[in-house]
Motif scaffolding. Structure first.
Motif, PDB file in Angstrom:
ATOM      1  N   UNK A 249       0.852  -1.187   0.000  1.00 54.63           N
ATOM      2  CA  UNK A 249       0.000   0.000   0.000  1.00 54.63           C
ATOM      3  C   UNK A 249       0.891   1.241   0.000  1.00 54.63           C
ATOM      4  N   UNK A 250       0.601   2.149  -0.914  1.00 54.17           N
ATOM      5  CA  UNK A 250       1.402   3.350  -1.112  1.00 54.17           C
ATOM      6  C   UNK A 250       0.474   4.546  -0.984  1.00 54.17           C
ATOM      7  N   UNK A 251       0.840   5.515  -0.125  1.00 54.81           N
ATOM      8  CA  UNK A 251      -0.066   6.635   0.120  1.00 54.81           C
ATOM      9  C   UNK A 251       0.710   7.917   0.363  1.00 54.81           C
ATOM     10  N   UNK A 252       0.124   9.034  -0.101  1.00 61.42           N
ATOM     11  CA  UNK A 252       0.652  10.353   0.229  1.00 61.42           C
ATOM     12  C   UNK A 252      -0.164  11.018   1.330  1.00 61.42           C
ATOM     13  N   UNK A 253      -1.044  10.251   1.955  1.00 56.28           N
ATOM     14  CA  UNK A 253      -1.904  10.755   3.004  1.00 56.28           C
ATOM     15  C   UNK A 253      -3.280  11.131   2.514  1.00 56.28           C
ATOM     16  N   UNK A 254      -3.397  11.339   1.211  1.00 59.83           N
ATOM     17  CA  UNK A 254      -4.691  11.655   0.599  1.00 59.83           C
ATOM     18  C   UNK A 254      -5.144  10.537  -0.327  1.00 59.83           C
ATOM     19  N   UNK A 255      -4.244  10.119  -1.187  1.00 61.78           N
ATOM     20  CA  UNK A 255      -4.532   9.033  -2.126  1.00 61.78           C
ATOM     21  C   UNK A 255      -3.745   7.794  -1.722  1.00 61.78           C
ATOM     22  N   UNK A 256      -4.344   6.641  -1.886  1.00 67.59           N
ATOM     23  CA  UNK A 256      -3.681   5.384  -1.553  1.00 67.59           C
ATOM     24  C   UNK A 256      -3.836   4.408  -2.712  1.00 67.59           C
ATOM     25  N   UNK A 257      -2.738   3.795  -3.112  1.00 66.45           N
ATOM     26  CA  UNK A 257      -2.729   2.792  -4.168  1.00 66.45           C
ATOM     27  C   UNK A 257      -2.325   1.447  -3.576  1.00 66.45           C
TER      28      UNK A 257
ATOM     29  N   UNK B 222       0.280  -5.870 -14.195  1.00 65.58           N
ATOM     30  CA  UNK B 222       0.409  -5.144 -12.939  1.00 65.58           C
ATOM     31  C   UNK B 222      -0.941  -5.051 -12.249  1.00 65.58           C
ATOM     32  N   UNK B 223      -0.983  -5.534 -11.009  1.00 69.99           N
ATOM     33  CA  UNK B 223      -2.208  -5.481 -10.197  1.00 69.99           C
ATOM     34  C   UNK B 223      -2.130  -4.243  -9.315  1.00 69.99           C
ATOM     35  N   UNK B 224      -2.427  -3.119  -9.888  1.00 77.33           N
ATOM     36  CA  UNK B 224      -2.178  -1.833  -9.256  1.00 77.33           C
ATOM     37  C   UNK B 224      -3.417  -0.964  -9.384  1.00 77.33           C
ATOM     38  N   UNK B 225      -3.883  -0.451  -8.240  1.00 74.46           N
ATOM     39  CA  UNK B 225      -5.055   0.411  -8.343  1.00 74.46           C
ATOM     40  C   UNK B 225      -5.492   0.943  -6.987  1.00 74.46           C
TER      41      UNK B 225
ATOM     42  N   UNK C 160       5.239   6.839  -8.950  1.00 79.74           N
ATOM     43  CA  UNK C 160       6.514   6.164  -9.188  1.00 79.74           C
ATOM     44  C   UNK C 160       6.758   5.056  -8.165  1.00 79.74           C
ATOM     45  N   UNK C 161       6.437   5.324  -6.887  1.00 79.03           N
ATOM     46  CA  UNK C 161       6.649   4.315  -5.852  1.00 79.03           C
ATOM     47  C   UNK C 161       5.765   3.097  -6.075  1.00 79.03           C
ATOM     48  N   UNK C 162       4.501   3.323  -6.426  1.00 83.37           N
ATOM     49  CA  UNK C 162       3.594   2.200  -6.686  1.00 83.37           C
ATOM     50  C   UNK C 162       4.023   1.430  -7.923  1.00 83.37           C
ATOM     51  N   UNK C 163       4.444   2.144  -8.952  1.00 82.70           N
ATOM     52  CA  UNK C 163       4.899   1.478 -10.175  1.00 82.70           C
ATOM     53  C   UNK C 163       6.117   0.609  -9.921  1.00 82.70           C
ATOM     54  N   UNK C 164       7.036   1.105  -9.105  1.00 81.07           N
ATOM     55  CA  UNK C 164       8.236   0.333  -8.793  1.00 81.07           C
ATOM     56  C   UNK C 164       7.887  -0.974  -8.088  1.00 81.07           C
ATOM     57  N   UNK C 165       6.970  -0.912  -7.136  1.00 81.14           N
ATOM     58  CA  UNK C 165       6.572  -2.124  -6.420  1.00 81.14           C
ATOM     59  C   UNK C 165       5.835  -3.089  -7.332  1.00 81.14           C
ATOM     60  N   UNK C 166       5.023  -2.559  -8.243  1.00 77.00           N
ATOM     61  CA  UNK C 166       4.345  -3.426  -9.205  1.00 77.00           C
ATOM     62  C   UNK C 166       5.360  -4.107 -10.111  1.00 77.00           C
ATOM     63  N   UNK C 167       6.342  -3.352 -10.579  1.00 72.06           N
ATOM     64  CA  UNK C 167       7.376  -3.926 -11.450  1.00 72.06           C
ATOM     65  C   UNK C 167       8.156  -5.018 -10.723  1.00 72.06           C
ATOM     66  N   UNK C 168       8.521  -4.746  -9.468  1.00 76.90           N
ATOM     67  CA  UNK C 168       9.264  -5.744  -8.697  1.00 76.90           C
ATOM     68  C   UNK C 168       8.415  -6.987  -8.467  1.00 76.90           C
ATOM     69  N   UNK C 169       7.130  -6.781  -8.197  1.00 69.89           N
ATOM     70  CA  UNK C 169       6.234  -7.914  -7.990  1.00 69.89           C
ATOM     71  C   UNK C 169       6.069  -8.764  -9.233  1.00 69.89           C
ATOM     72  N   UNK C 170       5.940  -8.140 -10.401  1.00 66.62           N
ATOM     73  CA  UNK C 170       5.826  -8.894 -11.655  1.00 66.62           C
ATOM     74  C   UNK C 170       7.118  -9.675 -11.908  1.00 66.62           C
ATOM     75  N   UNK C 171       8.262  -9.035 -11.668  1.00 67.43           N
ATOM     76  CA  UNK C 171       9.536  -9.736 -11.831  1.00 67.43           C
ATOM     77  C   UNK C 171       9.629 -10.940 -10.899  1.00 67.43           C
TER      78      UNK C 171
END
Length: 261
Positions: free
Chosen positions: A171-179, A258-261, A216-227
């Motif tokens: 889970x990635x969040x800036x305090x307002x939005x969470x992915x 990528x299971x990201x949303x 960028x942080x969420x994308x990086x974790x998705x990329x690492x997870x797919x790898x």
């Protein structure tokens, strides 16, 4: 908000940014190799005499407190302040925060004195830094009473950065939005340093997409997870998975898995 892991990965590979890492003895080789495999360039400089000059050349900085000493803390603060002044993205990995007061106090000091862009840690580490009760044994998170999505949001708000709480679902969040990111494989937990690798890849993606740290942080974790998923298909256990993970990062093509949303 633009979430596009494939595009960010292509930008990363085209730019080949230098990623400065002041990290721990246990994972230096692993994180340097992961940086190279994804398409960026690692430098592992930690001497206080050169870190300010080195970070000025970098696209992102990783501060990882896994094997602390006073000299390394000083180097982290010097590099962190220099990066902050230049607007260079910074990833803090608070390894083992909550296990000892020295680790916890060091992580809090970095957060107070450095403009951390992304805090990437497990639930126990992040909970400790936002004042939520958690159990951390060694450098591993054992338990926390918080829901990870709520913890990430609380950390993003209180620490004024993007918080990436990694676990079975990240889970990635800036305090307002969470992915949420649901890619990954259980073998990641069987190899030392994969959490540190995820911090390194976060820095690589931030270097390619510095103006959108949440994405960028969420994308990086998705990329690492797919790898990790790709590597697990080739692996017979933790040892072969470790080797296959580098190959998977080097050959990674993000094609909508990528299971990201």
């Amino acid at each position: 908000m633009t979430v596009s892991p494939g595009q960010t990965l292509r930008t990363l590979r085209a730019r080949k940014p230098l990623v400065h890492q002041i990290t721990n003895y246990v994972v230096m080789n692993e994180t340097a190799n992961a940086t190279l495999a994804i398409g960026a360039l690692p430098v592992m400089a930690h001497a206080r005499e050169e870190v300010e000059e080195m970070v000025a050349l970098a696209g992102a900085l990783v501060l990882n407190i896994g094997t602390l000493s006073p000299a390394w803390v000083e180097a982290m603060l010097i590099a962190g302040r220099a990066a902050s002044e230049r607007g260079i993205p910074i990833v803090l990995d608070p390894v083992g925060a909550g296990a000892t007061s020295y680790r916890t106090e060091t992580a809090r000091r970095i957060l107070a004195e450095v403009d951390v862009t992304v805090l990437r840690g497990n639930a126990g580490e992040v909970a400790t830094l936002v004042g939520v009760e958690a159990e951390v044994r060694g450098v591993e998170s054992i338990a926390t009473g918080s829901v990870p999505a709520e913890l990430a949001a609380a950390a993003g708000r209180s620490l004024r950065c993007v918080a990436a709480v990694t676990g079975p679902v990240d889970h990635v969040s800036d305090g307002t939005r969470t992915l949420a990111v649901a890619n990954g494989h259980e073998l990641l937990a069987a190899v030392t340093g994969t959490g540190c690798m995820s911090s390194t890849l976060t820095a690589c993606f931030l270097a390619a997409k510095p103006d959108e740290p949440l994405e960028a942080a969420a994308e990086a974790l998705a990329a690492f997870g797919v790898a990790a998923e790709d590597a697990a298909r080739e692996a017979k256990g933790p040892g072969s998975f470790h080797v296959a993970l580098y190959d998977a990062l080097a050959n990674l093509q993000l094609d909508g898995r990528e299971k990201l949303g």
